[in-house]
Design an enzyme around this catalytic site. Structure first.
Site, PDB file in Angstrom:
ATOM      1  N   SER A   4       6.783 -13.605  19.042  1.00  0.00           N
ATOM      2  CA  SER A   4       7.478 -14.498  17.728  1.00  0.00           C
ATOM      3  C   SER A   4       7.258 -15.985  18.296  1.00  0.00           C
ATOM      4  O   SER A   4       7.082 -16.216  19.601  1.00  0.00           O
ATOM      5  CB  SER A   4       8.608 -14.377  17.794  1.00  0.00           C
ATOM      6  OG  SER A   4       9.177 -14.769  17.508  1.00  0.00           O
ATOM      7  N   LEU A  52       4.449 -11.104   8.018  1.00  0.00           N
ATOM      8  CA  LEU A  52       5.374 -13.210   7.930  1.00  0.00           C
ATOM      9  C   LEU A  52       5.442 -13.686   6.529  1.00  0.00           C
ATOM     10  O   LEU A  52       5.445 -12.838   5.266  1.00  0.00           O
ATOM     11  CB  LEU A  52       3.892 -13.856   8.660  1.00  0.00           C
ATOM     12  CG  LEU A  52       3.543 -14.042   9.566  1.00  0.00           C
ATOM     13  CD1 LEU A  52       2.326 -14.687  10.110  1.00  0.00           C
ATOM     14  CD2 LEU A  52       5.461 -14.578  10.260  1.00  0.00           C
ATOM     15  N   LYS A  60       2.906  -6.724   1.238  1.00  0.00           N
ATOM     16  CA  LYS A  60       2.685  -8.079  -0.113  1.00  0.00           C
ATOM     17  C   LYS A  60       3.457  -8.916  -0.349  1.00  0.00           C
ATOM     18  O   LYS A  60       4.661  -9.260   0.668  1.00  0.00           O
ATOM     19  CB  LYS A  60       2.706  -6.384  -1.242  1.00  0.00           C
ATOM     20  CG  LYS A  60       4.458  -5.997  -1.467  1.00  0.00           C
ATOM     21  CD  LYS A  60       5.222  -7.142  -1.541  1.00  0.00           C
ATOM     22  CE  LYS A  60       7.194  -6.998  -1.164  1.00  0.00           C
ATOM     23  NZ  LYS A  60       7.275  -7.761  -1.670  1.00  0.00           N
ATOM     24  N   ARG A 106      13.043 -15.938   0.550  1.00  0.00           N
ATOM     25  CA  ARG A 106      12.649 -16.205  -0.976  1.00  0.00           C
ATOM     26  C   ARG A 106      13.387 -16.938  -2.212  1.00  0.00           C
ATOM     27  O   ARG A 106      13.015 -16.369  -3.650  1.00  0.00           O
ATOM     28  CB  ARG A 106      13.723 -14.346  -0.689  1.00  0.00           C
ATOM     29  CG  ARG A 106      12.935 -13.048  -0.608  1.00  0.00           C
ATOM     30  CD  ARG A 106      14.200 -12.197  -0.456  1.00  0.00           C
ATOM     31  NE  ARG A 106      13.713 -10.639  -0.069  1.00  0.00           N
ATOM     32  CZ  ARG A 106      14.107 -10.752   0.956  1.00  0.00           C
ATOM     33  NH1 ARG A 106      14.487 -11.679   1.653  1.00  0.00           N
ATOM     34  NH2 ARG A 106      13.285  -9.402   1.530  1.00  0.00           N
ATOM     35  N   ASP A 148       8.264 -11.033  -4.515  1.00  0.00           N
ATOM     36  CA  ASP A 148       8.995  -9.891  -3.762  1.00  0.00           C
ATOM     37  C   ASP A 148       8.732  -8.409  -4.456  1.00  0.00           C
ATOM     38  O   ASP A 148       8.648  -8.071  -4.290  1.00  0.00           O
ATOM     39  CB  ASP A 148      10.593 -10.789  -3.738  1.00  0.00           C
ATOM     40  CG  ASP A 148      11.383 -10.069  -2.605  1.00  0.00           C
ATOM     41  OD1 ASP A 148      10.324 -10.018  -1.413  1.00  0.00           O
ATOM     42  OD2 ASP A 148      12.712  -9.745  -3.168  1.00  0.00           O
TER      43      ASP A 148
END
Length: 323
Positions: free
Chosen positions: A36, A74, A97, A166, A178
């Site tokens: 991280s 990521l 994906k 998102r 998404d």
């Protein structure tokens, strides 16, 4: 056979909820390290999931010679950069994906994998669920006749978080990238060809500018078509249907399977009745990890669903360019 040691770049929710348990349960893989941008967060996450090591930077994890494979959950706009860096560091890569945000990125990633001789796979975990083997079995039997049309939908009512990735167009946010990429991928897989034309409509979130849902109609070779919807603004649905000249196959929980088992419904030979095939719950993320690890250990194994990220990126670009 030694288990494949995995490192993970980032502490994304999909890793914590799905991939960490999958790695723990996998028979041929193990979570070895977590990285991280915050060492404290990496240490806490590694401790929670039983990883042996924690790193305060992605580069530090890639320098760990014990790690054979890297999982990348990521943000979408970072997939290409860190995939290529991981391959350069000698790591096999399982990338969430969409593999890439453009065809050129996907080609760069695939080229790096080919040049290094390492494995690269786009993380469409749903393909590893045994229900889809039944779908192909029915298709090969000819029970529904020649496939003509694919319908796929993956939607859920997302809580608007305009600080989240998102909802950030610069990071590849939006419903299509998404969840809409799942039915797109399934259409390519089941029709065994690539789309030649697309017409799409997107409903745009006025605050963020990302699509809250996208609907697309695609043309495939041999007079086949597909329709798909990916959305943040609708009730949860995760389904596809493949319609042939003599019947249809419906997968009720195609992409996100839940915990209660799934059914495949087959209407064959122009019958008015359906036959149901039930599958007990199985962890499709675990199956994905085990398949990828097996392909690392045995180079002769086919990397199905494989390194077809370039073709998927071309299909994504076809849809997005039609908006």
């Amino acid at each position: 056979m030694d288990k494949v040691k995995f490192g993970v770049l980032g502490c994304a929710r999909v890793f914590e909820r799905r991939m960490a348990p999958a790695l723990k349960s996998a028979g041929n893989a193990v979570l070895h390290a977590v990285a991280s941008r915050s060492l404290e967060k990496a240490q806490a996450t590694a401790g929670k999931h039983g990883a042996a090591k924690a790193y305060g930077s992605y580069d530090a994890l890639l320098a760990d010679t014990d790690i054979e494979a890297v999982y990348i959950p990521l943000p979408n706009d970072q997939h290409a950069e860190w995939t290529v860096k991981a391959l350069a560091a000698g790591k096999h890569v399982l990338c969430d994906k969409p593999l890439a945000l453009s065809v050129s990125e996907a080609e760069w990633m695939a080229g790096a994998a080919a040049a290094s001789g390492l494995r690269l796979m786009e993380g469409f975990m749903y393909r590893h669920h045994p229900q889809h083997k039944k779908v192909f079995e029915v298709l090969r039997s000819g029970a529904i006749g020649e496939p003509v049309h694919f319908r796929g939908i993956f939607t859920y009512p997302a809580t608007a978080d305009h600080a989240g990735i998102r909802w950030n167009p610069a990071q590849g946010g939006g419903a299509f990238l998404d969840v809409g990429v799942y039915p797109l991928n399934a259409a390519r897989w089941l029709l065994e060809s690539e789309p030649t034309e697309a017409k799409a409509i997107a409903i745009t979130d006025p605050t963020s500018g990302v699509d809250s849902h996208t609907a697309a109609l695609l043309a495939f070779p041999n007079n086949r078509t597909a329709s798909l919807i990916g959305g943040f603004d609708q009730a949860f649905t995760s389904r596809y249907e493949l319609v042939g000249r003599e019947g249809s196959i419906t997968v009720e929980r195609a992409f996100q399977v839940g915990e209660s088992g799934v059914r495949v419904l087959v209407r064959a030979n122009n019958s008015d009745t359906e036959e149901a095939f039930f599958f007990e719950h199985t962890d499709q993320f675990q199956l994905e990890v085990e398949h990828f690890a097996a392909c690392i250990r045995n180079s002769e194994l086919s990397l199905e669903p494989g390194e077809d990220g370039v073709a998927q990126a071309r299909a994504q670009a076809l849809v997005l360019s039609s908006l």
